[in-house]
Write an enzyme that holds these catalytic residues in place. Structure first.
Site, PDB file in Angstrom:
ATOM      1  N   LYS A 202       0.838  -1.211   0.000  1.00  0.00           N
ATOM      2  CA  LYS A 202       0.000   0.000   0.000  1.00  0.00           C
ATOM      3  C   LYS A 202       0.873   1.261   0.000  1.00  0.00           C
ATOM      4  O   LYS A 202       0.648   2.183  -0.769  1.00  0.00           O
ATOM      5  CB  LYS A 202      -0.906   0.001   1.238  1.00  0.00           C
ATOM      6  CG  LYS A 202      -1.633   1.309   1.449  1.00  0.00           C
ATOM      7  CD  LYS A 202      -2.483   1.319   2.695  1.00  0.00           C
ATOM      8  CE  LYS A 202      -1.773   1.820   3.932  1.00  0.00           C
ATOM      9  NZ  LYS A 202      -1.483   3.264   3.960  1.00  0.00           N
ATOM     10  N   ASN A 203       1.880   1.276   0.872  1.00  0.00           N
ATOM     11  CA  ASN A 203       2.675   2.499   1.007  1.00  0.00           C
ATOM     12  C   ASN A 203       3.632   2.725  -0.152  1.00  0.00           C
ATOM     13  O   ASN A 203       4.257   3.775  -0.244  1.00  0.00           O
ATOM     14  CB  ASN A 203       3.451   2.495   2.331  1.00  0.00           C
ATOM     15  CG  ASN A 203       2.528   2.758   3.511  1.00  0.00           C
ATOM     16  OD1 ASN A 203       1.337   3.026   3.328  1.00  0.00           O
ATOM     17  ND2 ASN A 203       3.074   2.675   4.711  1.00  0.00           N
TER      18      ASN A 203
ATOM     19  N   ARG B 205      -4.655  10.744   3.967  1.00  0.00           N
ATOM     20  CA  ARG B 205      -3.589  11.723   4.074  1.00  0.00           C
ATOM     21  C   ARG B 205      -2.597  11.669   2.905  1.00  0.00           C
ATOM     22  O   ARG B 205      -2.033  12.686   2.507  1.00  0.00           O
ATOM     23  CB  ARG B 205      -2.868  11.453   5.391  1.00  0.00           C
ATOM     24  CG  ARG B 205      -1.836  12.435   5.725  1.00  0.00           C
ATOM     25  CD  ARG B 205      -1.108  12.026   6.979  1.00  0.00           C
ATOM     26  NE  ARG B 205       0.247  12.529   6.920  1.00  0.00           N
ATOM     27  CZ  ARG B 205       0.570  13.757   7.220  1.00  0.00           C
ATOM     28  NH1 ARG B 205      -0.329  14.610   7.623  1.00  0.00           N
ATOM     29  NH2 ARG B 205       1.829  14.167   7.119  1.00  0.00           N
TER      30      ARG B 205
ATOM     31  N   CYS C 176      -5.822  13.657  12.193  1.00  0.00           N
ATOM     32  CA  CYS C 176      -5.743  12.220  11.986  1.00  0.00           C
ATOM     33  C   CYS C 176      -5.746  11.515  13.328  1.00  0.00           C
ATOM     34  O   CYS C 176      -5.251  12.034  14.315  1.00  0.00           O
ATOM     35  CB  CYS C 176      -4.461  11.906  11.228  1.00  0.00           C
ATOM     36  SG  CYS C 176      -4.195  10.168  11.062  1.00  0.00           S
TER      37      CYS C 176
ATOM     38  N   ARG D 101       0.076  15.078  12.838  1.00  0.00           N
ATOM     39  CA  ARG D 101       0.647  14.823  11.511  1.00  0.00           C
ATOM     40  C   ARG D 101       0.680  16.071  10.621  1.00  0.00           C
ATOM     41  O   ARG D 101      -0.066  16.173   9.644  1.00  0.00           O
ATOM     42  CB  ARG D 101      -0.114  13.691  10.802  1.00  0.00           C
ATOM     43  CG  ARG D 101      -0.026  12.382  11.564  1.00  0.00           C
ATOM     44  CD  ARG D 101      -0.691  11.258  10.846  1.00  0.00           C
ATOM     45  NE  ARG D 101       0.191  10.586   9.924  1.00  0.00           N
ATOM     46  CZ  ARG D 101      -0.139   9.467   9.290  1.00  0.00           C
ATOM     47  NH1 ARG D 101      -1.310   8.923   9.476  1.00  0.00           N
ATOM     48  NH2 ARG D 101       0.697   8.894   8.462  1.00  0.00           N
ATOM     49  N   PRO D 102       1.556  17.013  10.927  1.00  0.00           N
ATOM     50  CA  PRO D 102       1.635  18.227  10.108  1.00  0.00           C
ATOM     51  C   PRO D 102       2.239  17.957   8.724  1.00  0.00           C
ATOM     52  O   PRO D 102       2.730  16.855   8.462  1.00  0.00           O
ATOM     53  CB  PRO D 102       2.556  19.133  10.932  1.00  0.00           C
ATOM     54  CG  PRO D 102       3.358  18.212  11.785  1.00  0.00           C
ATOM     55  CD  PRO D 102       2.531  16.987  12.020  1.00  0.00           C
ATOM     56  N   VAL D 103       2.189  18.990   7.846  1.00  0.00           N
ATOM     57  CA  VAL D 103       2.772  18.843   6.504  1.00  0.00           C
ATOM     58  C   VAL D 103       3.816  19.933   6.247  1.00  0.00           C
ATOM     59  O   VAL D 103       4.116  20.260   5.106  1.00  0.00           O
ATOM     60  CB  VAL D 103       1.689  18.859   5.388  1.00  0.00           C
ATOM     61  CG1 VAL D 103       0.887  17.582   5.384  1.00  0.00           C
ATOM     62  CG2 VAL D 103       0.791  20.072   5.505  1.00  0.00           C
TER      63      VAL D 103
ATOM     64  N   ASP E 107       4.317   1.081  11.911  1.00  0.00           N
ATOM     65  CA  ASP E 107       3.150   0.393  11.358  1.00  0.00           C
ATOM     66  C   ASP E 107       3.034  -1.065  11.829  1.00  0.00           C
ATOM     67  O   ASP E 107       2.072  -1.757  11.464  1.00  0.00           O
ATOM     68  CB  ASP E 107       3.179   0.437   9.822  1.00  0.00           C
ATOM     69  CG  ASP E 107       2.825   1.821   9.289  1.00  0.00           C
ATOM     70  OD1 ASP E 107       2.377   2.667  10.075  1.00  0.00           O
ATOM     71  OD2 ASP E 107       2.997   2.045   8.065  1.00  0.00           O
TER      72      ASP E 107
ATOM     73  N   ARG F  29      -8.841  -0.324   4.272  1.00  0.00           N
ATOM     74  CA  ARG F  29      -7.953   0.677   3.674  1.00  0.00           C
ATOM     75  C   ARG F  29      -6.612   0.061   3.312  1.00  0.00           C
ATOM     76  O   ARG F  29      -5.961   0.526   2.366  1.00  0.00           O
ATOM     77  CB  ARG F  29      -7.710   1.817   4.675  1.00  0.00           C
ATOM     78  CG  ARG F  29      -8.863   2.758   4.847  1.00  0.00           C
ATOM     79  CD  ARG F  29      -8.430   3.962   5.657  1.00  0.00           C
ATOM     80  NE  ARG F  29      -7.102   4.362   5.234  1.00  0.00           N
ATOM     81  CZ  ARG F  29      -6.145   4.802   6.053  1.00  0.00           C
ATOM     82  NH1 ARG F  29      -6.367   4.925   7.327  1.00  0.00           N
ATOM     83  NH2 ARG F  29      -4.956   5.138   5.584  1.00  0.00           N
TER      84      ARG F  29
HETATM   85  C1  UD1 Z   1       4.145   7.135   6.050  1.00  0.00           C
HETATM   86  C2  UD1 Z   1       3.291   5.901   5.878  1.00  0.00           C
HETATM   87  C3  UD1 Z   1       2.686   5.488   7.214  1.00  0.00           C
HETATM   88  C4  UD1 Z   1       3.778   5.305   8.267  1.00  0.00           C
HETATM   89  C5  UD1 Z   1       4.678   6.549   8.324  1.00  0.00           C
HETATM   90  C6  UD1 Z   1       5.892   6.376   9.234  1.00  0.00           C
HETATM   91  C7  UD1 Z   1       2.487   6.073   3.604  1.00  0.00           C
HETATM   92  C8  UD1 Z   1       1.345   6.291   2.692  1.00  0.00           C
HETATM   93  N1  UD1 Z   1       2.244   6.167   4.922  1.00  0.00           N
HETATM   94  O1  UD1 Z   1       3.276   8.181   6.508  1.00  0.00           O
HETATM   95  O2  UD1 Z   1       1.989   4.240   7.032  1.00  0.00           O
HETATM   96  O3  UD1 Z   1       3.205   5.108   9.527  1.00  0.00           O
HETATM   97  O4  UD1 Z   1       5.174   6.877   7.010  1.00  0.00           O
HETATM   98  O5  UD1 Z   1       6.630   5.280   8.833  1.00  0.00           O
HETATM   99  O6  UD1 Z   1       3.583   5.759   3.181  1.00  0.00           O
HETATM  100  N2  UD1 Z   1       5.988  15.070  10.086  1.00  0.00           N
HETATM  101  C9  UD1 Z   1       6.123  16.429  10.348  1.00  0.00           C
HETATM  102  N3  UD1 Z   1       5.958  17.283   9.300  1.00  0.00           N
HETATM  103  C10 UD1 Z   1       5.693  16.876   8.030  1.00  0.00           C
HETATM  104  C11 UD1 Z   1       5.570  15.476   7.784  1.00  0.00           C
HETATM  105  C12 UD1 Z   1       5.733  14.605   8.846  1.00  0.00           C
HETATM  106  O7  UD1 Z   1       6.376  16.846  11.475  1.00  0.00           O
HETATM  107  O8  UD1 Z   1       5.571  17.713   7.127  1.00  0.00           O
HETATM  108  C13 UD1 Z   1       6.147  14.124  11.210  1.00  0.00           C
HETATM  109  C14 UD1 Z   1       4.902  13.257  11.453  1.00  0.00           C
HETATM  110  O9  UD1 Z   1       3.963  13.931  12.252  1.00  0.00           O
HETATM  111  C15 UD1 Z   1       5.507  12.051  12.129  1.00  0.00           C
HETATM  112  C16 UD1 Z   1       6.875  11.920  11.448  1.00  0.00           C
HETATM  113  O10 UD1 Z   1       7.151  13.189  10.861  1.00  0.00           O
HETATM  114  O11 UD1 Z   1       5.726  12.336  13.489  1.00  0.00           O
HETATM  115  C17 UD1 Z   1       6.938  10.852  10.365  1.00  0.00           C
HETATM  116  O12 UD1 Z   1       5.856  11.022   9.474  1.00  0.00           O
HETATM  117  P1  UD1 Z   1       5.974  10.617   7.928  1.00  0.00           P
HETATM  118  O13 UD1 Z   1       7.176   9.771   7.744  1.00  0.00           O
HETATM  119  O14 UD1 Z   1       5.875  11.865   7.114  1.00  0.00           O
HETATM  120  O15 UD1 Z   1       4.670   9.767   7.739  1.00  0.00           O
HETATM  121  P2  UD1 Z   1       3.747   9.693   6.455  1.00  0.00           P
HETATM  122  O16 UD1 Z   1       4.558   9.921   5.221  1.00  0.00           O
HETATM  123  O17 UD1 Z   1       2.541  10.502   6.678  1.00  0.00           O
END
Ligand code: UD1
Length: 424
Positions: free
Chosen positions: A22-23, A94, A118, A123-125, A308, A400
């Site tokens: 999936k990921n 997301r 979430c 989970r910020p971006v 995960d 999902r």
């Molecule tokens: C991806 C995976 C998810 C997995 C996660 C961590 C997919 C579709 N999803 O999620 O299944 O649990 O990796 O292995 O591949 N963060 C920030 N700012 C940002 C982005 C992230 O602070 O802009 C933080 C998040 O809140 C979290 C950490 O960074 O604490 C890691 O998140 P991230 O690796 O980005 O997870 P996803 O890509 O959302």
């Protein structure tokens, strides 16, 4: 809402076929926005997240055709007809944020809804946004949307991520493939799914070095072409079934899965008294000891123990001899399975980001509520070993990310069934 009924106590014996990851498939799908030629993906799992992302892509001008029988997805974006990814579609998943980089790189403009709150933390971006700004994008946050513009195209840059992020690495890597000049990304995530995306981008004509290390260099191109690509196996699905095999004291073989990506799980499993053997295409699990033993695990970015698989590992520790400590370092609020496991008789104490799990002799079947994807599956695993009947509610979370999980588990001896909610 649909639920799953499980009668615990059956060992899992036999073979299960692992699906495409999936990921890996979600970012691969968004890579189709980078080219006006078709992208054909093989081994695409039939999952709700894939269907949700297809809806987002269709909104942007993608013509898609998914053949659920042979698991092939054709994606073609001759022109980007719309650059807005609306809230009602993005909020379902997301990973939709991954359209931002490719849209901006090819179209020079994108408006993507901020993913909503979430269940497993805020989970910020910010890392996605900062990275694109460093590539020259002008970004504003307006009415819950990220409005991004790069009218003269993106420009290569040296970007140092302050925190390791899977999604931000993927988004910025995709955007940089069409940027002018070279981009260096430092402190990137190293997950196998990122390597898979990078390989596909290279097949599309991108020039990328350093995949699998913490520094990636991308030499920007003026266009990318279409290609055909086979998605890697889902290591999280494989890990989940390895834990299920260990918990039920079965003898389970996972076909089409690669043991290489599971070192961080195999080590604690071994300490717990479980033997895992295999190669690049098959993995077998069986217990060495009569009773599982408690072990400590801490989640970390790859190659560390995956967040995960945290809930599933905790589920296993509930029935191990002695205690184990589970520490979650990636997401806050990712212990929502704890109260549900406790309803089944588990003995778990949470202190901040750590959970102390004291093993009990037996879990007892109960009605429990799924809260997110991995928490849901941890409850199914608990149900497989619990005494009597367990009902897991809200199992749409499972759909999902786990393809045909009821059929797969039933085929190796589990006693469980999907109960469809009757229409009112
Ligand atoms: C991806 C995976 C998810 C997995 C996660 C961590 C997919 C579709 N999803 O999620 O299944 O649990 O990796 O292995 O591949 N963060 C920030 N700012 C940002 C982005 C992230 O602070 O802009 C933080 C998040 O809140 C979290 C950490 O960074 O604490 C890691 O998140 P991230 O690796 O980005 O997870 P996803 O890509 O959302």
């Amino acid at each position: 809402m649909d639920k799953i009924k499980i009668i615990g106590g059956k060992p899992l014996n036999g073979e299960i076929e692992i699906s495409g990851a999936k990921n890996a498939v979600l970012p691969l799908m968004t890579a189709s926005l980078l080219t006006d030629q078709p992208l054909i993906l093989h081994r695409v799992p039939n999952l709700r997240d894939v269907a949700s992302l297809n809806e987002v892509l269709a909104e942007l001008g993608t013509v898609f055709d998914y053949n659920a029988e042979n698991k092939t997805l054709h994606l073609h974006v001759p022109t980007i007809t719309e650059c807005v990814a609306p809230y009602d579609l993005v909020c379902k998943m997301r990973a939709s944020i991954l359209v931002l980089g490719p849209l901006l790189a090819r179209h020079g403009e994108a408006k993507v809804s901020l993913p909503g709150g979430c269940a497993i933390g805020t989970r910020p971006v910010d890392l996605h946004i900062n990275g694109l700004q460093q590539l020259g994008a002008e970004i504003k946050l307006v009415d819950g949307y990220i409005e991004a513009k790069a009218p003269h195209g993106l420009k290569g840059a040296n970007i140092h991520f302050p925190k390791v992020s899977v999604g931000a690495t993927e988004n910025i890597m995709m955007a940089a493939t069409l940027a002018k000049g070279d981009t260096t990304l430092v402190n990137v995530a190293r997950e196998p799914e990122i390597i898979d995306l990078g390989k596909c981008l290279i097949e599309m004509g991108a020039e990328i070095e350093g995949l699998g290390t913490d520094k990636i260099t991308i030499h920007g191109k003026t266009f990318l072409r279409g290609t055909e690509h086979t998605v890697i196996a889902d290591r999280i699905e494989a890990g989940t079934f390895l834990i299920a095999g260990a918990m039920t004291d079965g003898n389970l073989t996972l076909k089409n899965s690669n043991i290489m990506y599971l070192d961080s799980l195999i080590e604690p499993l071994y300490k717990a008294g479980v033997e895992v053997t295999g190669n690049k295409s098959s993995i077998t699990v069986k217990r060495i000891n009569k009773r599982l033993r408690g072990v400590d695990v801490m989640t970390e970015p790859y190659p560390g123990f995956p967040t995960d698989l945290q809930a599933q590992m905790m589920s296993m520790l509930t029935i191990a001899e002695g205690a184990g400590m589970v520490t979650e370092t990636i997401f806050e609020n990712r212990f929502m399975h704890v109260p549900e496991l406790s309803r089944m008789g588990a003995d778990i104490t949470v202190h901040g980001s750590s959970a102390l799990v004291r093993g009990v002799d037996k879990l007892k079947g109960a009605e429990v509520m799924a809260s997110d994807l991995r928490a849901s599956v941890s409850l199914v695993l608990a149900g497989l070993v619990a005494e009597g009947e367990t009902i897991v509610h809200r199992i749409y979370h499972l759909e999902r990310g786990y393809e045909n999980i009821v059929e797969k588990l039933s085929s190796v001896g589990a006693k469980l069934e999907l109960l469809k909610e009757k229409a009112a």
